[in-house]
Scaffold this motif. Structure first.
Motif, short mmCIF file in Angstrom:
data_model
loop_
_atom_site.label_atom_id
_atom_site.label_comp_id
_atom_site.label_asym_id
_atom_site.label_seq_id
_atom_site.Cartn_x
_atom_site.Cartn_y
_atom_site.Cartn_z
N PRO A 63 0.82 -1.23 0.00
CA PRO A 63 0.00 0.00 0.00
C PRO A 63 0.84 1.27 0.00
CG PRO A 63 -0.82 -1.57 1.62
CD PRO A 63 0.49 -2.09 1.14
N MET A 64 2.00 1.24 0.65
CA MET A 64 2.89 2.40 0.64
C MET A 64 3.40 2.67 -0.77
SD MET A 64 4.99 1.61 4.15
CE MET A 64 6.11 2.99 3.90
N LEU A 65 3.75 1.62 -1.50
CA LEU A 65 4.21 1.79 -2.88
C LEU A 65 3.09 2.32 -3.78
CD1 LEU A 65 6.40 -1.41 -3.41
CD2 LEU A 65 7.14 0.89 -2.78
N ASP A 66 1.87 1.83 -3.55
CA ASP A 66 0.72 2.34 -4.33
C ASP A 66 0.54 3.84 -4.07
OD1 ASP A 66 0.26 -0.18 -5.31
OD2 ASP A 66 -1.22 -0.69 -3.77
N PHE A 67 0.68 4.23 -2.81
CA PHE A 67 0.55 5.65 -2.44
C PHE A 67 1.64 6.48 -3.10
CE2 PHE A 67 1.76 9.14 0.40
CZ PHE A 67 0.56 9.82 0.51
N MET A 68 2.88 5.98 -3.05
CA MET A 68 4.01 6.72 -3.61
C MET A 68 3.89 6.87 -5.13
SD MET A 68 7.08 5.04 -1.35
CE MET A 68 8.41 5.92 -2.19
N GLN A 69 3.37 5.84 -5.80
CA GLN A 69 3.30 5.87 -7.26
C GLN A 69 2.11 6.67 -7.78
OE1 GLN A 69 3.95 1.44 -7.96
NE2 GLN A 69 5.36 2.28 -9.46
N THR A 70 1.10 6.91 -6.94
CA THR A 70 -0.03 7.71 -7.38
C THR A 70 0.10 9.18 -6.96
OG1 THR A 70 -1.22 6.97 -5.38
CG2 THR A 70 -1.67 5.80 -7.44
N MET A 71 1.05 9.48 -6.09
CA MET A 71 1.27 10.86 -5.67
C MET A 71 1.84 11.67 -6.85
SD MET A 71 1.16 13.01 -3.11
CE MET A 71 1.17 12.03 -1.61
N PRO A 72 1.29 12.86 -7.14
CA PRO A 72 1.83 13.68 -8.23
C PRO A 72 3.30 14.00 -8.03
CG PRO A 72 -0.29 14.53 -7.49
CD PRO A 72 0.09 13.46 -6.52
N ALA A 73 4.04 14.02 -9.13
CA ALA A 73 5.49 14.18 -9.06
C ALA A 73 5.90 15.49 -8.39
CB ALA A 73 6.08 14.08 -10.46
N PHE A 74 5.13 16.56 -8.63
CA PHE A 74 5.50 17.86 -8.09
C PHE A 74 5.48 17.88 -6.57
CE2 PHE A 74 3.95 18.79 -12.35
CZ PHE A 74 4.95 19.63 -12.83
N VAL A 75 4.66 17.01 -5.96
CA VAL A 75 4.54 17.02 -4.50
C VAL A 75 5.85 16.60 -3.84
CG1 VAL A 75 3.26 16.02 -2.55
CG2 VAL A 75 2.07 16.55 -4.69
N TYR A 76 6.62 15.76 -4.52
CA TYR A 76 7.89 15.30 -3.93
C TYR A 76 8.91 16.42 -3.82
CZ TYR A 76 6.24 10.51 -4.40
OH TYR A 76 5.52 9.35 -4.28
N LEU A 77 8.71 17.50 -4.55
CA LEU A 77 9.64 18.63 -4.47
C LEU A 77 9.46 19.41 -3.17
CD1 LEU A 77 9.28 20.01 -8.11
CD2 LEU A 77 10.97 18.38 -7.26
N ILE A 78 8.25 19.33 -2.58
CA ILE A 78 7.94 20.16 -1.41
C ILE A 78 8.79 19.81 -0.20
CG2 ILE A 78 6.10 20.87 0.18
CD1 ILE A 78 4.12 20.41 -2.14
#
Length: 277
Positions: free
Chosen positions: A126-141
């Motif tokens: 489930p953590m991987l599913d969450f990480m892969q569906t999160m928009p890429a721009f959010v990881y910059l924050i």
């Protein structure tokens, strides 16, 4: 009746503030080490003349893949050189290589552990599913509070964004090893370590390489997006073209990104095929 709003954003900001203040020494150390690695690899690749690095890459493509890929690599890299985008291409390649190495070093042990432990598998998926569906721009924050503006933040965001495929494919490859072969290893008295390194990992290597291929492609896409937080390379050329309303320059940098992506993709695919054969 008005339902009170959950202050989720405030909780996240408070958590990031606490982490950055409590672990500032750790993040500064990681930042210095990462920046040193980026500078060393970048300077080493820049030290080579363009024609020499082009010849090395062409030889590598010919040796690992085919003459057709070598000719394509020469043509594509020569176009990048002609467009004046050689140095940004080297900077992008440096970020992709370092981010991919870090992601694979973290992902492989996690994937192996998830394949061998059913409880960990149910926790990680489930953590991987969450990480892969999160928009890429959010990881910059979250990267900016920890490491500030620049290439180190880009590496941090790229590693987090590109890691899930390597974990998922490693777990999948090991879990798909035929039960009969594992039972045969048990019958011969193999230990868990011997089963892992002599049976499961060799048989799952093509699948693991497919995961690494996906990690490289995601790393390249994220490195381009990370130009928004100060990452150097082809992404900064695209971002600069957008800011200055120069579509021609933006398309030139985009073509260079496509050439680099195709080259990396074909190289990793040829490695996977050679491992399979």
């Amino acid at each position: 009746m008005e339902i009170p709003r959950i202050p989720l954003g405030s909780w996240i900001e408070g958590g990031l503030t606490w982490l950055t203040s409590e672990y500032s020494v750790v993040t500064r150390g990681i930042s210095r080490i990462t920046q040193t690695g980026i500078n060393s690899l970048n300077d080493g690749l820049m030290w080579l003349p363009e024609w020499a690095l082009l010849a090395i890459i062409a030889l590598l493509c010919w040796k690992l893949a085919s003459t057709r890929l070598a000719i394509g690599a020469v043509a594509g890299l020569a176009l990048i050189w002609n467009l004046g985008l050689w140095n940004p291409m080297i900077e992008t390649l440096t970020l992709v290589v370092i981010a991919t190495l870090v992601a694979v070093v973290i992902a492989l042990p996690v994937g192996i552990a998830a394949a061998l432990s059913e409880r960990l598998y149910r926790l990680i998926m489930p953590m991987l599913d969450f990480m892969q569906t999160m928009p890429a721009f959010v990881y910059l924050i979250p990267a900016i509070p920890f490491f500030g503006i620049g290439s180190v933040s880009a590496i941090f965001a790229t590693v987090i964004f590109s890691m899930p495929p390597a974990i998922r494919f490693t777990t999948l490859g090991i879990r798909q090893v035929p039960v009969e072969l594992i039972e045969a290893a048990d019958a011969y008295g193999a230990t868990r370590g011997q089963k892992l390194f002599k049976v499961q990992l060799p048989l799952s290597l093509p699948t693991v390489m497919a995961g690494i291929n996906q990690t490289i492609m995601l790393a390249l896409s994220m490195v381009v997006i990370a130009a928004m937080i100060g990452a150097d390379g082809l992404g900064s050329e695209v971002w600069r073209a957008i800011q200055r309303l120069r579509p021609g320059d933006g398309f030139e940098a985009g073509i260079a990104v496509v050439i680099l992506a195709m080259l990396l993709d074909r190289l990793t695919q040829s490695l996977r095929k050679s491992r399979r054969s």
